[in-house]
Design a protein around this motif. Structure first.
Motif, short mmCIF file in Angstrom:
data_model
loop_
_atom_site.label_atom_id
_atom_site.label_comp_id
_atom_site.label_asym_id
_atom_site.label_seq_id
_atom_site.Cartn_x
_atom_site.Cartn_y
_atom_site.Cartn_z
N ASP A 57 -9.73 -9.19 4.83
CA ASP A 57 -11.12 -9.52 5.16
C ASP A 57 -11.26 -9.54 6.68
O ASP A 57 -10.65 -10.39 7.35
CB ASP A 57 -11.51 -10.88 4.58
N ALA A 58 -12.05 -8.61 7.20
CA ALA A 58 -12.20 -8.49 8.64
C ALA A 58 -12.90 -9.71 9.22
O ALA A 58 -13.73 -10.34 8.57
CB ALA A 58 -12.98 -7.22 8.99
N ALA A 59 -12.53 -10.05 10.43
CA ALA A 59 -13.18 -11.16 11.12
C ALA A 59 -14.67 -10.86 11.26
O ALA A 59 -15.07 -9.74 11.56
CB ALA A 59 -12.54 -11.36 12.50
N TRP A 96 -16.59 -6.25 6.74
CA TRP A 96 -15.97 -5.36 5.76
C TRP A 96 -14.68 -5.97 5.22
O TRP A 96 -14.11 -6.89 5.80
CB TRP A 96 -15.72 -3.97 6.35
N SER A 97 -14.27 -5.45 4.09
CA SER A 97 -13.02 -5.90 3.46
C SER A 97 -12.43 -4.74 2.67
O SER A 97 -13.13 -3.79 2.29
CB SER A 97 -13.26 -7.10 2.54
N GLY A 98 -11.14 -4.81 2.42
CA GLY A 98 -10.45 -3.77 1.66
C GLY A 98 -9.29 -4.35 0.89
O GLY A 98 -8.73 -5.38 1.27
N SER A 99 -8.94 -3.72 -0.21
CA SER A 99 -7.83 -4.18 -1.05
C SER A 99 -6.96 -3.00 -1.46
O SER A 99 -7.48 -1.93 -1.82
CB SER A 99 -8.34 -4.88 -2.31
N LEU A 100 -5.66 -3.21 -1.41
CA LEU A 100 -4.70 -2.26 -1.95
C LEU A 100 -4.05 -2.93 -3.15
O LEU A 100 -3.48 -4.02 -3.02
CB LEU A 100 -3.64 -1.92 -0.90
N TYR A 101 -4.17 -2.30 -4.33
CA TYR A 101 -3.67 -2.95 -5.54
C TYR A 101 -2.71 -2.03 -6.29
O TYR A 101 -2.77 -0.80 -6.17
CB TYR A 101 -4.82 -3.37 -6.45
N ALA A 102 -1.84 -2.66 -7.05
CA ALA A 102 -0.91 -1.94 -7.93
C ALA A 102 -0.84 -2.74 -9.22
O ALA A 102 -0.38 -3.89 -9.23
CB ALA A 102 0.46 -1.81 -7.30
N ASN A 103 -1.31 -2.15 -10.33
CA ASN A 103 -1.32 -2.81 -11.62
C ASN A 103 -0.23 -2.24 -12.53
O ASN A 103 0.10 -1.06 -12.45
CB ASN A 103 -2.68 -2.66 -12.30
N ASN A 104 0.32 -3.11 -13.37
CA ASN A 104 1.40 -2.71 -14.28
C ASN A 104 2.54 -2.08 -13.50
O ASN A 104 2.93 -0.92 -13.74
CB ASN A 104 0.87 -1.77 -15.36
N LEU A 105 3.10 -2.84 -12.58
CA LEU A 105 4.13 -2.33 -11.68
C LEU A 105 5.34 -1.78 -12.42
O LEU A 105 5.98 -0.82 -11.97
CB LEU A 105 4.57 -3.43 -10.71
N THR A 106 5.71 -2.37 -13.55
CA THR A 106 6.89 -1.92 -14.29
C THR A 106 6.57 -0.76 -15.22
O THR A 106 7.45 -0.31 -15.96
CB THR A 106 7.47 -3.08 -15.11
N ASP A 107 5.34 -0.27 -15.20
CA ASP A 107 4.90 0.83 -16.06
C ASP A 107 5.18 0.53 -17.53
O ASP A 107 5.71 1.37 -18.27
CB ASP A 107 5.58 2.13 -15.64
N PHE A 142 -12.78 -0.53 -0.92
CA PHE A 142 -13.35 -0.80 0.40
C PHE A 142 -14.78 -1.27 0.24
O PHE A 142 -15.53 -0.74 -0.58
CB PHE A 142 -13.31 0.46 1.28
N GLN A 143 -15.15 -2.30 0.96
CA GLN A 143 -16.51 -2.83 0.91
C GLN A 143 -17.01 -3.07 2.32
O GLN A 143 -16.33 -3.68 3.15
CB GLN A 143 -16.53 -4.14 0.12
N TYR A 144 -18.23 -2.60 2.57
CA TYR A 144 -18.87 -2.83 3.86
C TYR A 144 -20.19 -3.54 3.64
O TYR A 144 -21.00 -3.14 2.79
CB TYR A 144 -19.13 -1.49 4.60
N ASN A 145 -20.42 -4.60 4.39
CA ASN A 145 -21.63 -5.42 4.26
C ASN A 145 -22.61 -5.04 5.37
O ASN A 145 -22.36 -5.29 6.55
CB ASN A 145 -21.29 -6.91 4.36
N PHE A 146 -23.72 -4.39 5.00
CA PHE A 146 -24.69 -3.97 5.99
C PHE A 146 -25.55 -5.13 6.49
O PHE A 146 -26.13 -5.07 7.56
CB PHE A 146 -25.59 -2.89 5.40
N PHE A 147 -25.66 -6.20 5.67
CA PHE A 147 -26.50 -7.33 6.07
C PHE A 147 -25.66 -8.59 6.08
O PHE A 147 -24.69 -8.71 5.35
CB PHE A 147 -27.68 -7.50 5.11
#
Length: 302
Positions: free
Chosen positions: A232-234, A238-249, A297-302
């Motif tokens: 979460d940017a100061a 804007w904010s962003g996430s890197l995710y990995a689901n079901n890591l063990t497949d 990725f999310q950007y907040n215009f307002f």
């Protein structure tokens, strides 16, 4: 209706009692047709059959607590439910149907359910938090014969737990939050189940329900491990996430259906030809998602 009584033993420990009652109105079901006989050379559909209203009475007791200046939270609940005149779909004998039976909405009798849930949160440090939750449930049916098997369907979630850890740290550019979670889901029955010869003798049901024994299927338990890194940017623009689901497949199913000898034998002609020969079965698994990675990725215009 719902009524709750709570008592604060201290500012951080609260006990409560809750009683509640739910209601579902009655309905109608179409009975199985009467097969032709010597005096009536045609099938006859009886009048609509009434299905009585169902009621659920729930009683629970629990504790909500915080310890060590709010760093450790423990919540626990025990509940008992009386399910009266449960409405459910069941296979009913119908000689006029191609399969020999039809599925109808019927009164499946009374069911008693009970279980316990507990969750805990521990703030190890200001930025590192551990969480855990688990639940257990069991049930007892008053009339397993109407149900055509000893398993409640759909069943309550049983033997499940989650474990997770979250670490958050701040920088001049913004906040980082890393999360790692492990979720365990126990086995689940996907059909009322029919009856084995031993169960048939124990419960005293008709042999009709035994024909569904091959439709029994238990979805095995499975474990999923997920990870997420969020920034979460100061200033909150804007904010962003890197995710990995079901890591063990993990290869798993969250539901399934089994079509076995029960259907083909009941629905097919007698002898050694046609649908009833040879014995066969098929299982359809509804698979869960495989290992996957993603970036949001999310950007907040307002």
């Amino acid at each position: 209706w719902r009524a709750t009584l709570d008592y604060h033993l201290t500012d951080d420990i609260m006990f409560y009692l809750t009683a509640s009652k739910a209601f579902r109105s009655g309905t109608f079901s179409v009975p199985a047709a009467l097969a032709p006989n010597a005096t009536r050379p045609y099938s006859l559909r009886p009048p609509l059959a009434g299905v009585p209203p169902e009621e659920l009475r729930n009683d629970e007791i629990g504790i909500r607590s915080e310890w060590f200046d709010g760093r450790f939270r423990v919540n626990a609940t025990y509940y008992q439910m009386d399910f009266t005149n449960r409405q459910g779909a069941s296979a009913v004998v119908d000689p006029t149907a191609p399969t020999g039976f039809v599925i109808q909405l019927v009164n499946q009798g009374d069911v008693q359910l009970s279980g316990a849930e507990i969750e805990a949160v521990l703030a190890v440090t200001e930025g590192f938090t551990l969480e855990a939750a688990t639940g257990r449930a069991k049930y007892r049916m008053e009339n397993v014969c109407i149900n055509n098997g000893p398993y409640l369907f759909p069943p309550p979630m049983d033997k499940s737990y989650t474990l997770s850890g979250r670490y958050q740290f701040d920088t001049d550019a913004g906040n980082y939050t890393a999360t790692l979670s492990h979720a365990h889901t126990g086995p689940m029955q996907t059909h009322p189940g029919g009856f084995t010869p031993e169960e048939l003798a124990r419960y005293g049901c008709s042999a009709f329900a035994a024909s569904f024994i091959d439709s029994r299927y238990e979805v095995p338990s499975y474990d999923l491990i997920n990870a997420n890194l969020r920034f979460d940017a100061a200033g909150g623009k804007w904010s962003g996430s890197l995710y990995a689901n079901n890591l063990t497949d993990e290869v798993y199913a969250n539901n399934a259906q089994s079509f076995g000898r029960g259907y083909w034998t009941q629905g097919g002609p007698g002898g050694v030809a046609g649908l009833s020969a040879p014995a066969r079965s098929a299982v359809a698994d509804y698979r869960g998602r495989p290992r996957e990675y993603g970036l949001t990725f999310q950007y907040n215009f307002f």
